[in-house]
Design a protein around this motif. Structure first.
Motif, PDB file in Angstrom:
ATOM      1  N   SER A 432       2.535  11.009 -46.975  1.00 56.24           N
ATOM      2  CA  SER A 432       1.578  10.788 -48.058  1.00 56.24           C
ATOM      3  C   SER A 432       1.339   9.305 -48.299  1.00 56.24           C
ATOM      4  N   ILE A 433       2.260   8.480 -47.867  1.00 52.20           N
ATOM      5  CA  ILE A 433       2.088   7.039 -48.078  1.00 52.20           C
ATOM      6  C   ILE A 433       0.834   6.552 -47.372  1.00 52.20           C
ATOM      7  N   LEU A 434       0.543   7.204 -46.252  1.00 54.65           N
ATOM      8  CA  LEU A 434      -0.666   6.834 -45.503  1.00 54.65           C
ATOM      9  C   LEU A 434      -1.901   7.057 -46.369  1.00 54.65           C
ATOM     10  N   VAL A 435      -1.923   8.221 -47.016  1.00 54.26           N
ATOM     11  CA  VAL A 435      -3.068   8.533 -47.885  1.00 54.26           C
ATOM     12  C   VAL A 435      -3.138   7.528 -49.018  1.00 54.26           C
ATOM     13  N   THR A 436      -1.952   7.218 -49.577  1.00 53.12           N
ATOM     14  CA  THR A 436      -1.919   6.228 -50.655  1.00 53.12           C
ATOM     15  C   THR A 436      -2.576   4.932 -50.198  1.00 53.12           C
ATOM     16  N   THR A 437      -2.198   4.497 -49.014  1.00 52.31           N
ATOM     17  CA  THR A 437      -2.774   3.261 -48.492  1.00 52.31           C
ATOM     18  C   THR A 437      -4.288   3.349 -48.455  1.00 52.31           C
ATOM     19  N   VAL A 438      -4.792   4.509 -48.014  1.00 57.04           N
ATOM     20  CA  VAL A 438      -6.246   4.644 -47.901  1.00 57.04           C
ATOM     21  C   VAL A 438      -6.905   4.453 -49.257  1.00 57.04           C
ATOM     22  N   TYR A 439      -6.419   5.192 -50.270  1.00 52.45           N
ATOM     23  CA  TYR A 439      -7.167   5.086 -51.535  1.00 52.45           C
ATOM     24  C   TYR A 439      -6.964   3.753 -52.231  1.00 52.45           C
ATOM     25  N   ILE A 440      -5.788   3.181 -52.070  1.00 48.32           N
ATOM     26  CA  ILE A 440      -5.576   1.885 -52.729  1.00 48.32           C
ATOM     27  C   ILE A 440      -6.439   0.820 -52.056  1.00 48.32           C
ATOM     28  N   LEU A 441      -6.355   0.759 -50.736  1.00 42.96           N
ATOM     29  CA  LEU A 441      -7.108  -0.295 -50.044  1.00 42.96           C
ATOM     30  C   LEU A 441      -8.605  -0.104 -50.242  1.00 42.96           C
ATOM     31  N   ARG A 442      -9.048   1.168 -50.287  1.00 38.36           N
ATOM     32  CA  ARG A 442     -10.468   1.400 -50.488  1.00 38.36           C
ATOM     33  C   ARG A 442     -10.904   0.909 -51.872  1.00 38.36           C
ATOM     34  N   ALA A 443     -10.085   1.221 -52.867  1.00 39.75           N
ATOM     35  CA  ALA A 443     -10.439   0.765 -54.222  1.00 39.75           C
ATOM     36  C   ALA A 443     -10.436  -0.757 -54.281  1.00 39.75           C
ATOM     37  N   VAL A 444      -9.396  -1.355 -53.701  1.00 38.37           N
ATOM     38  CA  VAL A 444      -9.325  -2.821 -53.732  1.00 38.37           C
ATOM     39  C   VAL A 444     -10.507  -3.410 -52.979  1.00 38.37           C
ATOM     40  N   GLY A 445     -10.774  -2.832 -51.809  1.00 42.10           N
ATOM     41  CA  GLY A 445     -11.854  -3.376 -50.985  1.00 42.10           C
ATOM     42  C   GLY A 445     -13.195  -3.296 -51.689  1.00 42.10           C
TER      43      GLY A 445
END
Lengths: 510, 470
Positions: A432-445
């Motif tokens: 699930s950490i992978l998914v976390t990375t996706v949504y966090i980086l997308r929001a930050v980006g």
């Protein structure tokens, strides 16, 4: 050290705030009170180290015990171990940050919150912290339950009065679900109480005394679910997590920080300290269900976050996922996993409070929380954007932040279980950490980096002194754990060890 | 002997003296300013309350027909306190009323009846006290003389009480036939669980159930509460209900102890029904008086849970809860009565935005409702907790689960009021009201009681130590 001070200071501060004239006095008084709490928390930590350094190996320190309702054997019994001290420190950090963030609530420039009721706002915030402190120091289950419920109504009022969006609906939903949680806890506590025997026919609510008794396995199996689900509702146990997204996103900034940073931790702490510690045999029996639900929460929370467009909803859903790690760690029942679970509580408390603070700051300037309407904030507000990025990185578990330490400990602890089912759950949770990375980086980006979305973002003011201070307090906490996790580990390990020894003893008896 | 009568009947005699004094004053009442008259009466009630705390003796009179002991004295003091609080609260309403003295004469007669009922050691004495406490109440319910709803309420009340008295009388006569005596002690010895005795007991229980509005005997409650003047409503929901419980609990625990296995299941069923139905109806109410009426029905359900525990803790928790319930309900009714007497507004919609104009009244109402809902740090939390604890002592956790779920449902409708007061806004909010001294004092006393009672552990300890005879 007299632990009752931890309850009295916020209580006195709250009533002092009510007596103040004008919002300026109120916020100064509240901040002073919060700083005294922080100082108390740190003093407590130092005293604790001193005692342990001097070779005091008692499970609970600084105990005091007064009779409250004698015929029913109800006492006001308080005491702390490393775990409670960690939670108390977390609370005091979040309270200081929460008060600071709400500094300008009646400012005409940026009325973050409905004007005219600032006094009540600070009163309720402080009252909420009374509940949290009292809960963490209680060693008597009645006192503990009392403080657990004390914290429900301030949340309802905070969300309902000063919230945004469908605030009344969210406030009602939160209050009723949390009350349902405490109703479960109530039944569990009564069931436990009447099956204790102090030898002279009377029963007891004393946590330390009960932990040394042998509660029959049938009783444990009957009442463990009540206690675990009851506390679990507070900690977003799947499928009782539905109050989390609505409650968190409707709440005003400081209340969101308190809710996610402190209140949800009451649940995790209760699951561990009351349900698992007092009913170890049942905890072993039901471990697989806990792990199953926790894994579902982790995965479901992560994927649900992917779909969110509102920053507050992103953080609220990700909280479900992160709190899943807490329950996963508890369900795994190894010393490392439980230490990790508590670390995750502390880490998530700090991180999510920081996240909500950053979102609050952004929203108060841009008047939107929608990711696609934001963009390029880094140029206009470098400080606030950096805070947001730090919170995001902590959330996805970047080494150097507390998130990494906590999740890593949970995973290592979980992997120590050799059972195939447990291992699969661990692998799934890891993924699930992978998914976390996706949504966090997308929001930050999208929100922080990239081109500036609207011309009006160009001349937005960066963080004011109070916001900078609030964020710094929380970032210091995150970094202190992330860079040097040893002190936290050594603080938590003895408590976790006691619990595990307890579990192993009960397995051995069977 | 004469000394004995004076000492043992102290509270009853004092009350009779006050009633007679009131009647004498009535002769020249036109010369009194109504506010002076009210102040004087309140002073008398205060003296009456304070006198209850001194020179108390235990004993019995008239061949055991009349008993008194420290627990009974405490119970009478609770009723005295509640009466004083209600009298303070209804100051504004009574000031405008032409028949103040009659109101007090009626109210104190009912109180006298309750005292005899609580002290009774004989079914006949009990019935006498009960009737004395019921019939004047019907006249009180009709005290908004110009309002048709008030007469309607009085009429409903008198019919339903007559019916329940009929049931009681039927039960009493059957009991007499089955045991050969009306004396509690002899009945207790003669009980053997035969079907005629059981039938008589069920009739008696139904009579009680009517008076404390247990579902399915509750149908009169909401209409009577809504139609009566608020002072009478609070008197009905607090004083008369508490008085019945004060006699109900010892009768169940001592006289009918040998039937405990039967009445346990009756209480079990009745308490579930009462909690559930009371709550479900309360959810739908928009008039605050009706809402409080149904909420007080569901509170009765919780009390029955406590009674079903059948032990010293059961009796103690019921009396403890009744003190707290009295204070909380009176605080809530105090605000409602105050606002209703000045503005005539009683619906939840009218209360929207109350906090903006009347923050103090809003907090009083909020604290009262939190206490009724059982939210700490108010005393209601302790009361509810101990009731459920007493109930759970028998190990019947299914009942506790149902009660706990009902606490959540109850929270919903209390929070609806809180939501209206604090969160919603209104185009025509209730204007800023000046709190007059006596009703304000009553509210202050109630709120102080609500906040303090739970934290002082010895209040419960004291009641517990008095309940040893169970």
């Amino acid at each position: 050290m007299n632990l009752t001070l931890l309850v009295l200071v916020p209580l006195v501060t709250a009533f002092a705030a009510i007596l103040c004239k004008g919002i300026k006095q109120v916020r100064v008084v509240s901040l002073l009170g919060a700083l005294v709490q922080l100082a108390l928390g740190i003093t407590l930590l130092i005293f604790y180290w001193k005692e342990r350094g001097a070779g005091n190996t008692a499970t609970m320190l600084f105990e005091s015990n007064y009779s409250w309702f004698k015929p029913l054997n109800i006492n006001y019994h308080v005491g702390v171990d490393g775990i409670s001290i960690a939670m108390i420190l977390l609370t005091s950090f979040v309270v200081v940050a929460g008060i600071l963030v709400s500094w300008l609530i009646e400012s005409p420039v940026r009325p973050v919150i409905r004007a005219g009721m600032g006094k009540e706002f600070f009163f309720l915030l402080l009252f909420l912290s009374v509940g949290a402190y009292g809960f963490f120091i209680s060693l008597d289950l009645f006192t503990l339950f009392f403080f657990l419920e004390v914290s429900v109504i301030p949340k309802f009022l905070l969300i309902g009065i000063w919230g945004s969006g469908k605030k009344e609906y969210s406030a009602m939903k939160l209050a009723l679900m949390l009350m349902a949680g405490s109703a479960f806890v109530l039944v569990g506590l009564l069931g436990l109480y009447f099956n204790t025997d102090t030898g002279n026919g009377s029963h007891t609510f004393d946590l330390v005394v009960i932990s040394q008794m042998h509660i029959s396995v049938d009783v444990q199996n009957l009442f463990f679910p009540f206690l675990f689900v009851g506390f679990g509702i507070f900690s977003a146990l799947f499928p009782f997590h539905t109050w989390v997204p609505d409650g968190h996103s409707s709440a005003p900034t400081a209340a969101s920080m308190f809710l996610a940073g402190i209140s949800m931790k009451l649940g995790g702490y209760g699951c561990l300290r009351v349900a698992t510690f007092l009913m170890p045999a049942a905890a072993v029996t039901y471990a697989w269900i806990i792990i199953l639900l926790a894994t579902i929460a982790i995965i479901y929370g992560a994927f649900a976050t992917l779909m969110q467009k509102d920053l507050k909803y992103i953080n609220a859903y990700s909280s479900i996922s992160h709190c899943g790690f807490v329950l996963l760690g508890i369900g795994m029942l190894t010393q490392t996993a439980i230490t990790g679970a508590i670390m995750q509580m502390v880490s998530h408390g700090l991180m999510t409070a920081l996240f909500f603070a950053a979102i609050g700051m952004i929203y108060s300037r841009t008047h939107t929380r929608m990711v696609e309407q934001l963009g390029g904030l880094l140029k206009a507000m470098p400080f606030i954007s950096t805070v947001f990025v730090v919170a995001g990185l902590c959330s996805l578990g970047l080494p150097g932040t507390s998130g990494f330490v906590a999740e890593m400990t949970v995973f290592i602890g979980s992997w120590q279980n050799t059972n195939t089912f447990y291992r699969i759950a661990t692998i799934v949770a890891c993924a699930s950490i992978l998914v976390t990375t996706v949504y966090i980086l997308r929001a930050v980006g999208q929100a922080i980096m990239g081109p500036i979305n609207s011309a009006r973002y160009n001349n937005l003011a960066d963080g004011t002194w109070n916001e900078k201070l609030a964020a710094s307090v929380l970032i210091i906490g995150i970094m202190a754990i992330g860079v040097a996790p040893f002190w936290l580990h050594s603080l938590l390990a003895p408590g976790a060890k006691t619990i595990i020894e307890h579990v192993e003893r009960s397995i051995a008896i069977q | 002997m004469a000394n004995d009568i004076l000492a043992l009947l102290k509270q009853e005699l004092l009350l009779s003296v006050i009633i007679i004094v009131l009647l004498i004053i009535k002769i020249g009442a036109d010369e009194w300013k109504s506010s002076n008259l009210l102040n004087f009466i309140n002073l008398l009630l205060l003296i009456n309350l304070l006198a209850g705390f001194v020179l108390n003796v235990e004993g019995s009179l008239f061949n055991g027909m009349f008993n008194t002991n420290r627990l009974i004295v405490l119970e009478k003091n609770i009723l005295n306190l509640a009466t004083l609080l209600i009298s303070l609260q209804s100051f504004n309403w009574l000031k405008e009323h032409k028949h103040v003295i009659e109101f007090y004469a009626l109210m104190l007669s009912t109180l006298l009846g309750m005292f005899f009922m609580i002290s009774s050691g004989n079914l006949l004495m009990f019935y006498l006290g009960l009737e004395l406490s019921t019939i004047p109440l019907a006249a009180m319910a009709n005290f908004d003389l110009a309002k048709r709803r008030s007469s309607e309420a009085a009429f409903k009340f008198i019919i339903s009480s007559a019916f329940s008295s009929g049931l009681l009388l039927f039960g009493i006569s059957l009991m007499y036939g089955a045991t050969g005596s009306l004396d509690f002690e002899i009945i207790r010895q003669q009980l053997n669980g035969s079907s005629i005795q059981l039938f008589a007991f069920i009739l008696l229980l139904s009579g009680f159930a009517f008076k404390i509005s247990v579902v399915p005997f509750h149908l009169w409650t909401a209409d009577v509460y809504e139609g009566s003047p608020v002072a009478v409503t609070s008197y009905l929901s607090v004083v008369s209900k508490a008085a019945i419980f004060f006699v109900f609990v010892p009768v169940l625990y001592t006289v009918f102890k040998s039937l405990a296995d039967s009445w346990y299941w009756m209480l079990f069923l009745l308490s579930i029904l009462t909690m559930v139905v009371g709550n479900l109806f309360a959810i739908r109410q928009n008039n605050l008086k009706r809402l409080l009426a149904f909420s007080s029905i569901s509170q009765v359900g919780f009390i029955l849970v406590g009674i079903s525990g059948n032990s010293q803790a059961g009796s103690a928790s019921v009396i403890y809860f009744l003190i707290i319930y009295t204070l909380s309900n009176l605080a809530a009714f105090g605000v409602v009565s105050f606002i209703s007497s000045l503005t005539g507004k009683e619906s939840i919609d009218d209360y929207k935005g109350l906090y903006k104009t009347n923050p103090l009244l809003s907090w009083v109402l909020a604290i009262a409702l939190f206490s009724l809902a059982g939210i700490p740090p108010t005393a209601g939390f302790f009361g509810k907790f101990f009731l459920l604890m007493a109930g759970a002592s028998r190990g019947n956790y299914e009942l506790i689960v149902i009660a706990a779920v009902n606490m959540v449902v109850a929270l919903y409708y209390y929070l609806r009021v809180i939501k209206a007061i604090f969160m919603e806004s209104n185009e025509h909010p209730i204007e800023k009201l000046k709190i007059s001294p006596l009703p304000g004092l009553a509210m202050l006393l109630c709120v102080a009681g609500i906040i303090i009672t739970g934290f002082i552990g010895w209040i419960y300890d004291y009641i517990f130590s008095l309940s040893t005879r169970f």
